[in-house]
Design a protein around this motif. Structure first.
Motif, mmCIF file in Angstrom:
data_model
loop_
_atom_site.group_PDB
_atom_site.id
_atom_site.type_symbol
_atom_site.label_atom_id
_atom_site.label_comp_id
_atom_site.label_asym_id
_atom_site.label_seq_id
_atom_site.Cartn_x
_atom_site.Cartn_y
_atom_site.Cartn_z
ATOM 1 N N LEU A 185 1.802 8.776 -6.237
ATOM 2 C CA LEU A 185 2.099 10.192 -6.048
ATOM 3 C C LEU A 185 3.141 10.666 -7.050
ATOM 4 O O LEU A 185 2.995 11.688 -7.708
ATOM 5 N N PHE A 186 4.158 9.863 -7.150
ATOM 6 C CA PHE A 186 5.257 10.207 -8.042
ATOM 7 C C PHE A 186 4.773 10.303 -9.489
ATOM 8 O O PHE A 186 5.079 11.275 -10.191
ATOM 9 N N SER A 187 3.995 9.291 -9.865
ATOM 10 C CA SER A 187 3.532 9.272 -11.260
ATOM 11 C C SER A 187 2.597 10.449 -11.547
ATOM 12 O O SER A 187 2.638 11.029 -12.629
ATOM 13 N N ILE A 188 1.778 10.808 -10.556
ATOM 14 C CA ILE A 188 0.866 11.955 -10.743
ATOM 15 C C ILE A 188 1.662 13.223 -11.027
ATOM 16 O O ILE A 188 1.377 13.972 -11.972
ATOM 17 N N ILE A 189 2.727 13.409 -10.221
ATOM 18 C CA ILE A 189 3.565 14.605 -10.412
ATOM 19 C C ILE A 189 4.153 14.624 -11.809
ATOM 20 O O ILE A 189 4.129 15.637 -12.517
ATOM 21 N N VAL A 190 4.629 13.457 -12.204
ATOM 22 C CA VAL A 190 5.247 13.361 -13.530
ATOM 23 C C VAL A 190 4.216 13.677 -14.616
ATOM 24 O O VAL A 190 4.495 14.442 -15.544
ATOM 25 N N ILE A 191 3.038 13.101 -14.483
ATOM 26 C CA ILE A 191 1.985 13.297 -15.495
ATOM 27 C C ILE A 191 1.625 14.786 -15.582
ATOM 28 O O ILE A 191 1.536 15.357 -16.679
ATOM 29 N N ILE A 192 1.460 15.427 -14.403
ATOM 30 C CA ILE A 192 1.107 16.856 -14.395
ATOM 31 C C ILE A 192 2.138 17.666 -15.165
ATOM 32 O O ILE A 192 1.821 18.510 -16.005
ATOM 33 N N TYR A 193 3.376 17.335 -14.929
ATOM 34 C CA TYR A 193 4.466 18.079 -15.571
ATOM 35 C C TYR A 193 4.430 17.898 -17.086
ATOM 36 O O TYR A 193 4.501 18.851 -17.850
ATOM 37 N N VAL A 194 4.260 16.630 -17.454
ATOM 38 C CA VAL A 194 4.250 16.302 -18.884
ATOM 39 C C VAL A 194 3.084 17.016 -19.575
ATOM 40 O O VAL A 194 3.251 17.615 -20.647
ATOM 41 N N VAL A 195 1.926 16.978 -18.939
ATOM 42 C CA VAL A 195 0.739 17.618 -19.516
ATOM 43 C C VAL A 195 0.979 19.115 -19.702
ATOM 44 O O VAL A 195 0.651 19.699 -20.744
ATOM 45 N N LEU A 225 0.832 -1.191 0.000
ATOM 46 C CA LEU A 225 0.000 0.000 0.000
ATOM 47 C C LEU A 225 0.871 1.247 0.000
ATOM 48 O O LEU A 225 0.710 2.154 -0.818
ATOM 49 N N ILE A 226 1.838 1.245 0.946
ATOM 50 C CA ILE A 226 2.721 2.419 1.059
ATOM 51 C C ILE A 226 3.487 2.608 -0.235
ATOM 52 O O ILE A 226 3.568 3.709 -0.792
ATOM 53 N N ALA A 227 4.019 1.502 -0.740
ATOM 54 C CA ALA A 227 4.782 1.574 -1.983
ATOM 55 C C ALA A 227 3.898 2.067 -3.111
ATOM 56 O O ALA A 227 4.295 2.917 -3.918
ATOM 57 N N GLY A 228 2.671 1.562 -3.145
ATOM 58 C CA GLY A 228 1.722 1.946 -4.172
ATOM 59 C C GLY A 228 1.401 3.432 -4.117
ATOM 60 O O GLY A 228 1.467 4.123 -5.149
ATOM 61 N N ILE A 229 1.107 3.905 -2.922
ATOM 62 C CA ILE A 229 0.815 5.334 -2.739
ATOM 63 C C ILE A 229 1.986 6.182 -3.216
ATOM 64 O O ILE A 229 1.810 7.168 -3.937
ATOM 65 N N CYS A 230 3.149 5.746 -2.815
ATOM 66 C CA CYS A 230 4.361 6.498 -3.189
ATOM 67 C C CYS A 230 4.493 6.573 -4.706
ATOM 68 O O CYS A 230 4.690 7.657 -5.275
ATOM 69 N N THR A 231 4.371 5.405 -5.351
ATOM 70 C CA THR A 231 4.525 5.394 -6.812
ATOM 71 C C THR A 231 3.422 6.201 -7.471
ATOM 72 O O THR A 231 3.661 6.920 -8.441
#
Lengths: 193, 561
Positions: free
Chosen positions: B450-460, B442-448
């Motif tokens: 979060l990270f992916s969301i940040i990346v996606i926002i940036y890319v968009v 769960l923790i690992a999932g949340i972390c990933t």
């Protein structure tokens, strides 16, 4: 499956060797103290007196080649160590009865030597119980004795002069250096077995 | 056997010449056989067998050779011997550790037999330890024993082994031989725990260690212990090290008694002879009325010592107590180790033990080999796991996840004789990591996530900008460019003029500031000098005035410029 008695035997063997290696570690530790005291004693000598005694030098033929630590078993190395330290003890206790020597420092050396001899004697007792063969150690012991006999003869021929004692002291320090090496090797061997 | 064989073969080979003298001289001398030496201490005895058909008036003579000698020499004490043994103790040997060769032959008149060679031997290896000379002294509950080392005083055989002998003693009550007691003693020692007014008998033998050589027993000596002494000697001597001092204690039942305690080096026991004058008074333990005394730690040098106590009631003094051996190492304080614990993975904890923190105390910083006892338990239960470790890293596997475990450790010296240990270290507790459950995922999932969301926002964001640039270009760019073009030269001009102006101004400003500073400072200086004029010569103030005038002149010049 290996049966249980086998493990018991292995455990006993491991335990007994660990007792020995523990003692050996102490022997090495104690030897450091012996050598330190010997060096302290040597430092007491005046450089001038050593220079003045240089013409009296003699090669006492320390039997370091014939008692090469690599060749011998633990029992034999123990024998050599014991004999050497015993003879050094004898020599220094002879000095202590003479005047003009730093008695308290000599006493310190004798104290450390005595402690070391006690450790070695305990190890030898242990070895005798284990009935480990000490074959060939008789001959090594003799060689050590002959070496110390040479030192004694030299002292006698020099009428136990201060210079003769100085030379002998330097020689003993050399001998102790060899003893230290031997102790190190012995304790290393002990850890391995 | 070999020697015998050798001798016989020699005789066979040289058979022919052996016959000749027999034929010519008429005598038929046969060589002696089975030559052997028997050495006890410094007594060298050569024995042999003479052939059966020995003729009358036959004598035997022996010769010897030691390394460094080219020729055979006559063996002293073994010339023209009529019996079949001789004592050659008077032979001058360089040392007893070198091989010696002996040969012996029969002689009659002028004719002699062939030499019989004895197997070469090293005297020291052949020597047996002879019986000992023992001197006894009785006390009420002890016997003082004084063993003279084997051999004579200037014995060459044991000259280098006087300190190496160990003596074993058998003692028994004369009335009952069954209760034998065996003890290992030094050449000067005391046998304790005996009954008063009893006859004790004992015998002693000397031994050399490795290669083990056991001597002959001494004759049996018997002695009566004395009647019970009016003043008993102190008992149960014990010494302990406590905060920088030794506490010496003993048991004593009677009142109105004073005590004194002495110490001596233990190594003296190794040296044969009397060392009664080597006992030294222990400071703070002279004429004490209590059954204990506190001794400063510097009273003894480092090492093993002996302590004895004596009681006195004014009129008479007791015998000395039993000697207590103690090692100054006992005062060594071992400090608790420093431990830390880390959870490695979900089911094991790793404990690392740091070396005990040593104090500034000199005696402590000696690196004794240490072992560690590690006690490990679950915080909520009492079940402990104990591990004795030489290493400084321990891992406890098979633990429950997300549970608090605690650990403490103490250090031991690796010495069988005196066990010293430190107090336990501070307890350290640590929670194990959660197990292989959903939680970690769960923790690992949340972390990933979060990270992916940040990346996606940036890319968009980047994409949007590109799209904006390409598809919806701004309509006003030329006007802005124009604006910039029109503004630039003006700005540059303004900037350049303002820079010029400030340059000018700055000169004036600088001049002003200089004048201000220069005007204020000399006044202060002048004040200082005024205060100092009482001590200083007037030159200074003159110079100062001069410099002041110079500065004012300079200022004037600047102003004019």
């Amino acid at each position: 499956m290996i049966n249980k008695p086998f493990f018991d035997i292995v455990l006993v063997l491991l335990a007994s060797s660990s007792v020995c290696s523990r003692e050996l570690k102490l022997v090495l530790f104690q030897q450091k103290r012996v050598n330190r005291e010997s060096l302290k004693l040597l430092n007491k000598l005046q450089t001038s007196s050593i220079q003045q005694c240089l013409p009296h030098r003699k090669n006492f033929l320390l039997p370091q080649k014939s008692v090469n630590p690599h060749q011998y078993q633990k029992g034999q190395a123990l024998t050599i160590l014991h004999e050497m330290l015993q003879q050094i003890f004898n020599l220094f206790r002879a000095i202590i009865s003479l005047n003009g020597w730093e008695e308290s420092h000599m006493e310190k050396l004798l104290i450390e030597l005595h402690q070391q001899l006690k450790y070695l004697e305990a190890l030898m007792r242990w070895q005798a119980q284990q009935k480990r063969d000490t074959l060939g150690s008789e001959n090594l012991r003799l060689q050590v004795k002959i070496y110390f006999q040479r030192i004694r003869d030299y002292l006698e021929n020099q009428d136990y002069s201060t210079c003769a004692w100085t030379i002998v002291q330097v020689e003993i320090n050399r001998c102790l250096f060899f003893v230290f090496q031997l102790t190190g090797k012995l304790s290393k061997q002990g850890m391995e077995t | 056997m070999l020697a015998l064989l050798g001798a016989t073969t020699l005789m066979l080979v040289t058979g022919a010449p052996w016959v000749l003298p027999a034929a010519s001289g008429g005598t038929n001398l046969k060589s002696p056989e089975n030559g052997r030496v028997c050495i006890i201490d410094d007594n060298f005895i050569l024995q042999w067998n003479s052939s059966r058909e020995s003729v009358r008036n036959v004598t035997f003579s022996a010769e010897y050779k030691i390394p460094g000698m080219d020729n055979w020499k006559k063996l002293p004490g073994c010339q023209h011997i009529t019996s079949t043994e001789c004592n050659f103790s008077s032979v001058k040997l360089k040392n007893v550790y070198e091989k010696i060769e002996l040969r012996i032959r029969a002689e009659k008149g002028n004719s002699t037999s062939q030499w019989h060679e004895v197997k070469p031997f090293i005297p020291f290896q052949e020597a047996q330890i002879g019986p000992l000379d023992v001197h006894l002294e009785a006390e009420d509950k002890a016997i003082v024993i004084n063993v003279s080392p084997p051999g004579t005083k200037d014995s060459i055989m044991w000259a280098m082994d006087h300190s190496s002998f160990i003596y074993s003693l058998v003692i028994w009550k004369n009335s009952s031989r069954l209760e034998e007691r065996t003890e290992t003693v030094y050449s000067r020692d005391k046998i304790y725990n005996l009954s008063p007014e009893t006859t004790y008998c004992l015998k002693v033998k000397a031994e050399l260690r490795s290669p083990r050589r056991v001597g002959f027993y001494s004759p049996v000596y018997c002695i009566n212990t004395t009647e019970k002494h009016k003043v008993p000697s102190p008992e149960n001597i014990r010494i302990d090290a406590k905060n920088q001092v030794y506490v010496l204690q003993w048991d004593y039942a009677r009142e109105n008694t004073t005590f004194r305690a002495q110490w001596s080096h233990e190594f003296l026991k190794r040296i044969p002879g009397s060392h009664s004058d080597k006992w030294k008074q222990i400071p703070n333990c002279e004429d004490v009325k209590t059954t204990r005394c506190v001794i400063p730690q510097n009273a003894f040098p480092e090492g093993i010592h002996r302590i004895r106590v004596q009681a006195s009631n004014g009129n008479s003094t007791s015998f000395w107590s039993e000697e207590k051996i103690f090692n100054t190492e006992m005062k060594t304080v071992i400090f608790p180790p420093v431990i830390s614990m880390k959870s490695v993975n979900d089911d094991s904890l790793h404990v690392s033990i740091g070396a005990p923190k040593e104090s500034e105390n000199k005696s402590v910083n000696q690196p004794y080999p240490l072992i560690y006892e590690v006690i490990f338990w679950e915080n909520t239960s009492n079940a402990e796991r104990k591990v004795v470790e030489k290493r400084t890293d321990v891992t406890f596997p098979n633990l429950k996840p997300l549970t608090v475990y605690c650990v403490k450790a103490r250090a031991f010296t690796e010495n069988g004789k005196w066990n010293k240990s430190s107090v336990f270290s501070a307890t350290v507790c640590e929670k194990t990591k959660p197990g292989n459950t959903s939680k970690t995922w769960l923790i690992a999932g949340i972390c990933t996530a979060l990270f992916s969301i940040i990346v996606i926002i940036y890319v968009v964001k980047v994409l949007l900008r590109c799209i904006n640039y390409v598809f919806f270009p701004s309509s006003k760019p030329p006007s802005t460019v124009d604006e910039y073009f029109s503004e630039w030269p003006v700005r540059n001009l303004l900037l350049s003029t303002s820079e010029e102006q400030t340059e000018r101004c700055s000169i004036i400003e600088n001049a002003n500031t200089i004048t201000v500073i220069e005007e204020t400072n000399p006044i202060e200086d002048h004040k200082k000098y005024n205060s100092q004029t009482s001590q200083d010569s007037g030159n200074y103030s003159n110079e100062d005035e001069n410099s002041e005038s110079k500065i004012s002149e300079e200022l004037l010049e600047q102003e004019t410029v």
